[in-house]
Scaffold this active site. Structure first.
Site, short mmCIF file in Angstrom:
data_model
loop_
_atom_site.label_atom_id
_atom_site.label_comp_id
_atom_site.label_asym_id
_atom_site.label_seq_id
_atom_site.Cartn_x
_atom_site.Cartn_y
_atom_site.Cartn_z
N SER A 185 22.33 -9.27 58.44
CA SER A 185 22.53 -10.72 58.53
C SER A 185 22.33 -11.15 59.98
O SER A 185 21.29 -10.86 60.56
CB SER A 185 23.90 -11.10 57.99
OG SER A 185 24.03 -12.51 57.93
N THR A 186 23.33 -11.79 60.58
CA THR A 186 23.19 -12.32 61.93
C THR A 186 22.78 -11.23 62.92
O THR A 186 23.43 -10.21 63.03
CB THR A 186 24.52 -12.94 62.39
OG1 THR A 186 25.00 -13.80 61.37
CG2 THR A 186 24.33 -13.74 63.67
N HIS A 211 19.69 -11.84 55.29
CA HIS A 211 20.06 -13.23 55.01
C HIS A 211 19.12 -14.16 55.77
O HIS A 211 19.11 -14.16 57.00
CB HIS A 211 21.51 -13.49 55.43
CG HIS A 211 22.51 -12.70 54.67
ND1 HIS A 211 23.76 -12.41 55.15
CD2 HIS A 211 22.45 -12.14 53.43
CE1 HIS A 211 24.43 -11.70 54.25
NE2 HIS A 211 23.65 -11.51 53.21
N MET A 304 27.48 -11.14 60.13
CA MET A 304 28.76 -11.82 60.00
C MET A 304 29.24 -11.72 58.55
O MET A 304 28.45 -11.80 57.63
CB MET A 304 28.58 -13.30 60.39
CG MET A 304 29.81 -14.15 60.22
SD MET A 304 31.04 -13.82 61.48
CE MET A 304 32.24 -15.09 61.08
N ASP A 307 29.37 -9.22 53.28
CA ASP A 307 28.36 -8.93 52.26
C ASP A 307 27.77 -7.54 52.49
O ASP A 307 27.34 -7.22 53.60
CB ASP A 307 27.25 -9.98 52.30
CG ASP A 307 26.25 -9.81 51.16
OD1 ASP A 307 26.64 -9.31 50.09
OD2 ASP A 307 25.08 -10.18 51.33
#
Length: 372
Positions: A185-186, A211, A304, A307
């Site tokens: 993600s991030t 993501h 972050m 997930d």
């Protein structure tokens, strides 16, 4: 007295967009959150620069298309002179624009895709995701992000919403080539670039959930494909999982691993947000636990939230070997940390060591270590 930490006060946000409607809507939906304070808005980078001389924000929300100075140019100047977490909010992303990819490479930490028509309603409908994006950005150390880049809904659904659970973990016999499933993600766009650039042309087949907004993943995959030895493409329903190739889940679609005999392919499908994301890492990892078991290798990178943590545990319980990115190289040590807390991780490694681990663990002559 020591400086007040970000977690003990509201996150200060500056919005830069030439659209008065976008500025007003974005400011209102962010200010509704008790953890966020919009300290100002600006119609172009010049106005923003004057504001930042007296009040420095924690996070900047930036459009790409503006008069006098475009957002990409301003982003470059900001990263050189006063690096801050910047979120791109642009209609260009709807078209998979290369400018959005350039923004990520120039230092932006995330991207919010917005349509050209119906922008206000889109922003209102996406208020939860936008607030979470701002909160994630506020936790990022931009200087650390630069160093790493220079190296080689209200209800939170689980994967049950897309792939119902079974009575218990089923171990799949190790009979096929290894398939590698990666979640990020991030900070993941650069982490994935570094990881995939280090893999040789005969590496095991890879399926990735990063993501990322719809229409952005195709451009991201094309960009990586131009940089890496292996082939990289946005996943399409029914695509086979092949050696020397990585498939990236398309934005706004869940991607699942499926098996037919000794062959793997992917299913791309609609579905609700899972762990507040679509695509969801948990969904990919659960599907891998079901159809690949000990033939799979799970890797969870920077990000972050949580997930992928439960899905990685399911993979491990099904016989897969699991790796989490170590805190030392993570831009945001959120998702890997949650996986470690669940006992889902066999090994935590810095990003630079993960490519070699993938090759070592997938080699036919080197069986995966057993875990308890």
């Amino acid at each position: 007295m020591p400086a007040t930490s970000r977690v003990s006060r509201r996150i200060k946000v500056l919005i830069i967009d030439d659209s008065a409607s976008v500025r007003e809507t974005m400011a209102a939906l962010l200010d509704e959150d008790p953890d966020i304070e919009v300290i100002g808005t600006a119609s172009d980078p010049y106005v923003a620069a004057r504001r930042m001389q007296t009040d420095v924000p924690d996070v900047v929300v930036l459009d790409l298309e503006m008069p006098r100075m475009d957002g990409l140019t301003f982003l470059g100047k900001l990263m050189e002179q006063h690096p801050l977490p910047v979120i791109i909010c642009s209609s260009l992303v709807e078209h998979g624009s290369g400018a959005a990819l350039q923004a990520i490479e120039a230092g932006a930490v995330d991207v919010i895709a917005r349509p050209e028509i119906g922008t206000r309603q889109f922003l209102l409908d996406s208020r939860i995701a936008i607030r979470e994006t701002v909160k994630a950005a506020a936790q990022i150390d931009v200087q650390r992000l630069k160093r790493v880049r220079q190296m080689v809904p209200t209800q939170k659904l689980t994967a049950d919403a897309v792939l119902p659970p079974t009575a218990g973990p089923a171990r799949v016999q190790v009979t096929t080539d290894t398939v590698v499933c990666i979640g990020a993600s991030t900070g993941g766009t650069e982490a994935l670039r570094m990881l995939l650039e280090a893999l040789p042309a005969d590496c095991p087949g890879i399926v990735i959930v990063q993501h990322m907004p719809e229409n952005f993943t195709r451009a991201f995959a094309e960009r990586l494909n131009s940089l890496c030895t292996i082939k990289i493409k946005e996943a399409a329903n029914g695509d086979p999982v092949l050696r020397g190739q990585a498939l990236i889940a398309p934005g706004n679609r869940h991607t699942l691993l499926q098996r037919n005999g000794a062959r793997y392919s992917v299913e791309v499908r609609e579905g609700p947000l899972v762990s507040r994301h679509r695509p969801s890492v948990d969904v990919l990892f659960r599907s891998a636990s079901r159809c690949a078991g000990g033939n799979a290798l799970g890797v969870l990178l920077t990000g972050m939230g949580d997930d992928g943590a439960r899905g990685l545990l399911e993979m491990r319980e099904a016989g897969a070997y699991t790796i989490a990115e170590d805190e030392s190289s993570c831009i945001v040590y959120g998702m890997p940390k949650e996986a470690v807390k669940l006992g889902a991780v066999d090994e935590s490694l810095p990003l630079s060591a993960i490519p070699a681990a993938i090759l070592r663990l997938s080699a036919v002559s080197a069986p995966k270590p057993h875990h308890g």
